[in-house]
Scaffold this active site. Structure first.
Site, PDB file in Angstrom:
ATOM      1  N   ASP A   1      22.776  16.335  25.098  1.00  0.00           N
ATOM      2  CA  ASP A   1      23.912  16.955  25.745  1.00  0.00           C
ATOM      3  C   ASP A   1      24.813  17.345  24.658  1.00  0.00           C
ATOM      4  O   ASP A   1      24.611  16.985  23.569  1.00  0.00           O
ATOM      5  CB  ASP A   1      24.321  15.871  26.828  1.00  0.00           C
ATOM      6  CG  ASP A   1      25.090  16.701  28.008  1.00  0.00           C
ATOM      7  OD1 ASP A   1      25.879  17.502  28.101  1.00  0.00           O
ATOM      8  OD2 ASP A   1      24.224  16.316  29.184  1.00  0.00           O
TER       9      ASP A   1
ATOM     10  N   HIS B   1      25.366  22.474  27.700  1.00  0.00           N
ATOM     11  CA  HIS B   1      24.997  21.147  27.448  1.00  0.00           C
ATOM     12  C   HIS B   1      24.567  21.225  25.955  1.00  0.00           C
ATOM     13  O   HIS B   1      23.729  20.249  25.954  1.00  0.00           O
ATOM     14  CB  HIS B   1      24.515  20.318  28.517  1.00  0.00           C
ATOM     15  CG  HIS B   1      25.337  20.240  29.636  1.00  0.00           C
ATOM     16  ND1 HIS B   1      26.262  19.140  29.780  1.00  0.00           N
ATOM     17  CD2 HIS B   1      25.160  20.502  31.073  1.00  0.00           C
ATOM     18  CE1 HIS B   1      27.017  19.055  31.105  1.00  0.00           C
ATOM     19  NE2 HIS B   1      26.255  19.973  31.679  1.00  0.00           N
TER      20      HIS B   1
ATOM     21  N   GLU C   1      25.340  23.559  34.712  1.00  0.00           N
ATOM     22  CA  GLU C   1      26.632  23.629  34.141  1.00  0.00           C
ATOM     23  C   GLU C   1      26.640  24.516  32.910  1.00  0.00           C
ATOM     24  O   GLU C   1      27.140  24.216  31.859  1.00  0.00           O
ATOM     25  CB  GLU C   1      27.466  22.429  34.141  1.00  0.00           C
ATOM     26  CG  GLU C   1      27.386  21.565  35.300  1.00  0.00           C
ATOM     27  CD  GLU C   1      27.699  20.030  35.225  1.00  0.00           C
ATOM     28  OE1 GLU C   1      28.837  19.863  36.088  1.00  0.00           O
ATOM     29  OE2 GLU C   1      27.491  19.516  34.034  1.00  0.00           O
TER      30      GLU C   1
HETATM   31  C1  ACM Z   1      24.416  17.467  36.454  1.00  0.00           C
HETATM   32  O1  ACM Z   1      25.014  16.655  37.257  1.00  0.00           O
HETATM   33  N1  ACM Z   1      25.250  18.183  35.798  1.00  0.00           N
HETATM   34  C2  ACM Z   1      22.973  17.892  36.825  1.00  0.00           C
END
Ligand code: ACM
Length: 502
Positions: free
Chosen positions: A171, A242, A306
């Site tokens: 991440d 991410h 995201e």
């Molecule tokens: C997430 O909670 N971004 C999958």
């Protein structure tokens, strides 16, 4: 008997069988691994070697594989004739967990047993899970935990008959898997300067460097350990968003190398995303090649959640690429990116799974959706003939508070009580039978921004994961009856030293 998850069918008769020092074990050749597991989890703590027996009898445990049973199905018979366990091709590890739970809770103790009598009530159990995906996700990127803790989570998942441990390995705040071809991913990407203190909205930092990673050897060994317990480790490499830790290590992966930033120290969604060049696609393929070497899982998770589109919208290079590919917009670019990864995985006989944003811009053929923003992503996927794992944040995000925030340790927000988790129905109302068949199951999420210690992970995971495990097994019923069983189950967790919420 207080089994969790509750078996599908169980009948008792008066009487009990005794596990003793002399009890023998007679296992089919195909049941060799389960025999070892039984020796480790039942024989050793009970002080019984479970030495190989020549023939079945009252003082033996018999382990058989019956390919006619469903894959994860098992039968367990305990009577004056001895113990007979029959499992489908992957059923025996779950039967071992049931036998373990049928014994006195002291079987879970790590110290001397204090002379417990190892009695097992006479039972006939026929058991099989309703869902084939019964998972728990651990985010090891926001906080790194020692590899021993990953073993512990696998073992605790197995105790509850889960069959997937999903590791969120990368991440913005850290890259946790060693990749030989790109050493800077862990040399640089596994470390951050500090972490946030308090809620992220406060903007405070602790000034303490944090990091760590897992070697491929460590992960391979973990995979092998998990397999003997009926658990598949599903790795996640989150892309194309991410990815700030990777971009910090290799700035050329970003849209504008001049704008690369160090590994993130703050939580939240970051603007830095992968660029969409062929070189970056090649980087992702190379990383996945090493992931495939370590993880035999049919499904490989590529995140997809995201991914802010601003960089792609503002970058002349990304816009040129978009035109070259004949795509209408940045959403389509995300879908194109995921499609490239799906094609790569398919070439290697694997399947792509991603968070529900992979639906944006069109879902890649064959992709499986993990529905987290609610159930709609999973519903849309299932109706379109795609597989889905239901992970709505409302019911399965175990980083949410489990009781009113007063008196609870700091959490990200939300409120998901044990009772709400237990009431969760993974197949959304209104799906027809065909679409319902695409719902593979459900999974609990342990996002770790607010879980700096392993004890805190356990506190958030348990007992909610006990409830979700029963939901996923398909035998959840009355909440009051469940909590009564849970009270007894807690003695097992106590012996294991699990820091669950009381
Ligand atoms: C997430 O909670 N971004 C999958």
């Amino acid at each position: 008997m207080h089994l969790i998850p509750r078996p599908a069918r169980l009948t008792t008769t008066p009487g009990a069988w005794q596990l003793t020092e002399t009890t023998g074990l007679l296992a089919d050749p195909a049941a060799g691994e389960a025999a070892e597991l039984l020796r480790e989890l039942v024989g050793r703590p009970a002080g019984s070697k479970l030495a190989p027996a020549a023939e079945p009898g009252p003082d033996t445990i018999r382990l058989r594989v019956d390919p006619a049973l469903a894959d994860e199905e098992y039968r367990l018979s305990v009577s004056a004739e001895g113990v007979v366990i029959t499992g489908g091709r992957r059923g025996l590890p779950f039967a071992v967990q049931t036998l373990r739970q049928l014994l006195p809770a002291e079987i879970f103790a790590t110290g001397p047993d204090g002379g417990a009598a190892w009695a097992v009530p006479y039972v006939e159990i026929e058991d099989a899970p309703r869902f084939g995906w019964r998972g728990v996700m651990l985010d090891v990127a926001r906080h790194w935990y020692p590899v021993e803790f990953l073993y512990r989570m696998v073992d605790l998942a197995a105790l509850h008959k889960l069959n997937v441990v999903h590791l969120h390995l990368t991440d913005d705040q850290g890259w946790r898997m060693e990749i030989d071809r790109y050493p800077r991913l862990t040399e640089v990407g596994a470390w951050r300067a500090e972490s946030m203190l308090g809620h992220y909205t406060e903007g405070r930092y602790d000034g303490v460097p944090h990091g760590g990673f897992y070697t491929k050897r460590e992960l391979r060994d973990l995979v092998a350990h998990a397999r003997t317990r009926g658990i598949t480790i599903v790795p996640e490499i989150d892309m194309p968003g991410h990815m700030r830790a990777a971009i910090a290590a290799y700035p050329e992966l970003g849209d504008d190398p001049g704008r690369a930033r160090p590994v993130a120290t703050d939580w939240g969604v970051h603007e830095q995303v992968l660029n969409v060049s062929e070189e970056t696609i090649a980087f992702c393929r190379h990383v996945l090649e090493e992931v495939l070497e370590v993880f035999p899982s049919e499904w490989i998770h590529v995140g997809g959640d995201e991914c802010p589109k601003r960089e792609w919208e503002e970058s002349p290079r990304a816009q040129a690429r978009l035109r070259e590919l004949g795509l209408p917009d940045a959403d389509a670019l995300q879908s194109w990116f995921i499609g490239r990864m799906a094609a790569f995985l398919a070439e290697h006989g694997r399947r792509l799974i991603g968070w529900d944003e992979i639906l944006q811009g069109g879902l890649t053929p064959g992709a499986t959706v993990m529905s987290w923003r609610g159930e709609q992503g999973g519903i849309d996927a299932a109706r379109a003939g795609h597989d889905a794992v239901m992970c709505p944040h409302t019911h399965t995000y175990f980083d949410f508070y489990q009781a009113e925030p007063d008196g609870e340790p700091l959490a990200i927000g939300g409120l998901t009580t044990l009772e709400q988790v237990y009431a969760y129905q993974p197949v959304p109302a209104g799906l027809d039978a065909e679409a319902a068949g695409h719902v593979l199951g459900t999974q609990g999420q342990l996002w770790s921004e607010y879980l700096p210690t392993t004890a805190h992970v356990e506190y958030m995971a348990f007992p909610r994961l006990c409830a979700l495990a029963e939901v996923a097994w398909g035998t959840a019923g009355e909440y009051a009856e469940f909590t009564e069983r849970l009270l007894a189950h807690r003695r097992r967790l106590d012996h294991l030293g699990v820091a669950y919420r009381r």
